[in-house]
Design a protein around this motif. Structure first.
Motif, mmCIF file in Angstrom:
data_model
loop_
_atom_site.group_PDB
_atom_site.id
_atom_site.type_symbol
_atom_site.label_atom_id
_atom_site.label_comp_id
_atom_site.label_asym_id
_atom_site.label_seq_id
_atom_site.Cartn_x
_atom_site.Cartn_y
_atom_site.Cartn_z
ATOM 1 N N ALA A 109 26.836 46.393 -19.596
ATOM 2 C CA ALA A 109 26.184 45.403 -18.744
ATOM 3 C C ALA A 109 25.154 44.658 -19.571
ATOM 4 N N ASP A 110 24.635 43.584 -19.013
ATOM 5 C CA ASP A 110 23.598 42.820 -19.712
ATOM 6 C C ASP A 110 22.305 43.622 -19.834
ATOM 7 N N ILE A 111 22.003 44.395 -18.798
ATOM 8 C CA ILE A 111 20.777 45.186 -18.767
ATOM 9 C C ILE A 111 21.167 46.654 -18.624
ATOM 10 N N MET A 112 20.792 47.465 -19.605
ATOM 11 C CA MET A 112 21.070 48.898 -19.559
ATOM 12 C C MET A 112 19.794 49.611 -19.116
ATOM 13 N N LEU A 113 19.860 50.253 -17.968
ATOM 14 C CA LEU A 113 18.668 50.769 -17.303
ATOM 15 C C LEU A 113 18.320 52.197 -17.722
ATOM 16 N N SER A 114 17.011 52.459 -17.762
ATOM 17 C CA SER A 114 16.479 53.794 -18.046
ATOM 18 C C SER A 114 15.403 54.137 -17.025
ATOM 19 N N GLU A 115 15.011 55.393 -17.007
ATOM 20 C CA GLU A 115 13.963 55.868 -16.111
ATOM 21 C C GLU A 115 12.704 55.010 -16.221
ATOM 22 N N GLY A 116 12.217 54.557 -15.070
ATOM 23 C CA GLY A 116 10.975 53.797 -15.027
ATOM 24 C C GLY A 116 11.116 52.299 -15.233
ATOM 25 N N ASP A 117 12.313 51.841 -15.584
ATOM 26 C CA ASP A 117 12.513 50.397 -15.741
ATOM 27 C C ASP A 117 12.306 49.684 -14.403
ATOM 28 N N LYS A 118 11.927 48.413 -14.495
ATOM 29 C CA LYS A 118 11.716 47.611 -13.291
ATOM 30 C C LYS A 118 12.648 46.409 -13.286
ATOM 31 N N ILE A 119 13.265 46.169 -12.145
ATOM 32 C CA ILE A 119 14.082 44.985 -11.929
ATOM 33 C C ILE A 119 13.260 44.046 -11.051
ATOM 34 N N SER A 120 12.771 42.973 -11.626
ATOM 35 C CA SER A 120 11.860 42.081 -10.915
ATOM 36 C C SER A 120 12.616 40.927 -10.270
ATOM 37 N N PHE A 121 12.148 40.517 -9.092
ATOM 38 C CA PHE A 121 12.622 39.304 -8.429
ATOM 39 C C PHE A 121 11.436 38.712 -7.680
ATOM 40 N N GLY A 122 10.918 37.596 -8.238
ATOM 41 C CA GLY A 122 9.687 37.032 -7.703
ATOM 42 C C GLY A 122 8.541 38.013 -7.851
ATOM 43 N N LYS A 123 7.775 38.173 -6.770
ATOM 44 C CA LYS A 123 6.643 39.096 -6.822
ATOM 45 C C LYS A 123 7.035 40.537 -6.520
ATOM 46 N N HIS A 124 8.293 40.764 -6.238
ATOM 47 C CA HIS A 124 8.777 42.108 -5.899
ATOM 48 C C HIS A 124 9.531 42.724 -7.069
ATOM 49 N N TYR A 125 9.761 44.029 -6.984
ATOM 50 C CA TYR A 125 10.545 44.704 -8.020
ATOM 51 C C TYR A 125 11.124 46.009 -7.483
ATOM 52 N N LEU A 126 12.156 46.466 -8.160
ATOM 53 C CA LEU A 126 12.751 47.771 -7.917
ATOM 54 C C LEU A 126 12.495 48.646 -9.134
ATOM 55 N N THR A 127 12.083 49.882 -8.907
ATOM 56 C CA THR A 127 11.864 50.826 -9.995
ATOM 57 C C THR A 127 13.055 51.769 -10.103
ATOM 58 N N VAL A 128 13.498 52.003 -11.336
ATOM 59 C CA VAL A 128 14.659 52.855 -11.588
ATOM 60 C C VAL A 128 14.223 54.321 -11.674
#
Length: 276
Positions: free
Chosen positions: A147-166
């Protein structure tokens, strides 16, 4: 006018109580008229606190979508100011539906993320990338996928002022992750934690002990009112809470040894699309 207000008081009080407790519950029959149409059954009327949060501007836009063949949930989250959006667990067969919704709502789909490599359906991220310039795909670096983004523990996926934590939650597969909103009000648990259940552990690097530890260390430690949104449900349920699953999940309330024994003896058929 006064009579109308008086009739609505119980309903308003009940709604405010649900918002403060953080639970999503069915509206009971005794709270008064005016909350549903004659064609809408009472069982389908749901008060959802996260909708109230969205309207107040405290939380992201949220939409739960369903693919009926594999009983897969896809989730759309967006920042209503910047219009940036994230799509969780898209399905190939419903790419047209998802793109139409994103376009209708005027969102800019920034990332499409998979909670793991699915064996019961084909992900829609490839088609989405082909049709949306600049959109990126994301998946765990332990998944074995690209994938374009390979995720690890604690990574954040941001969208605007919000985010998801992995949060890495292996056990169903090595690459399972749970995505948690910044305020820990919602957790997207993939196949790791289902509503009153969990993902199977008999294929794709599955390990019952790892799944048990993942749930207890990474999901059950979230606030009890945190809403749980799984990747699948086969009984028509749409959401749960961390508190509910800690109390009522028939598998994960057992000891680890009891859990391993349950998972060893499920004897489930292989998923339809595991080969693909």
């Amino acid at each position: 006018m006064c009579s109308v207000v008086n009739r609505l008081k119980p309903a308003l009080a009940y709604t405010l109580w649900l918002q403060t407790t953080g639970y999503s519950r069915k509206v009971p029959a005794h709270i008064g008229p005016g909350l549903r149409t004659s064609k809408q059954p009472l069982e389908s009327v749901i008060i959802r606190p996260y909708c109230s949060r969205m309207e107040l501007g405290k939380g992201p836009f949220f939409r739960q979508l369903f693919e009926s063949v594999s009983s897969t949930y896809t989730y759309l989250l967006a920042d209503t100011e910047s219009r940036e959006a994230v799509l969780i667990d898209p399905v190939l067969e419903t790419v047209d539906r998802d793109l139409k919704l994103v376009e209708e709502l005027g969102f800019n789909l920034k990332v499409a993320v998979n909670t793991h490599c699915h064996a019961d359906h084909i992900t829609g991220t490839g088609q989405l990338k082909n049709r949306l310039f600049g959109m990126k795909s994301a998946i765990s670096k332990h998944s074995g996928a690209s994938a374009d983004i390979m995720l690890s523990e604690g990574d954040k996926i941001s969208f605007g002022k919000h985010y998801l934590t992995v949060r890495e939650t292996p056990g169903h597969t090595d690459g399972c992750v749970t995505l948690v909103t910044g305020d820990q009000s919602m957790a997207f648990t993939g196949d790791t934690l289902l509503i009153r259940g969990c993902g199977r552990t008999d294929f794709q690097q599955g390990c019952s002990r790892r799944l048990y530890e993942s749930v207890h260390r990474k999901i059950f430690t979230l606030p009890p009112q945190c809403l749980v949104f799984p990747a699948h449900d086969y009984k028509g349920q749409t959401a749960s809470t961390v508190g509910e699953e800690r109390r009522f999940n028939p598998r994960l309330t057992k000891t680890v040894e009891e859990f391993v024994d349950i998972m060893t003896n499920l004897n489930l058929p292989k998923p339809a699309k595991i080969g693909i």
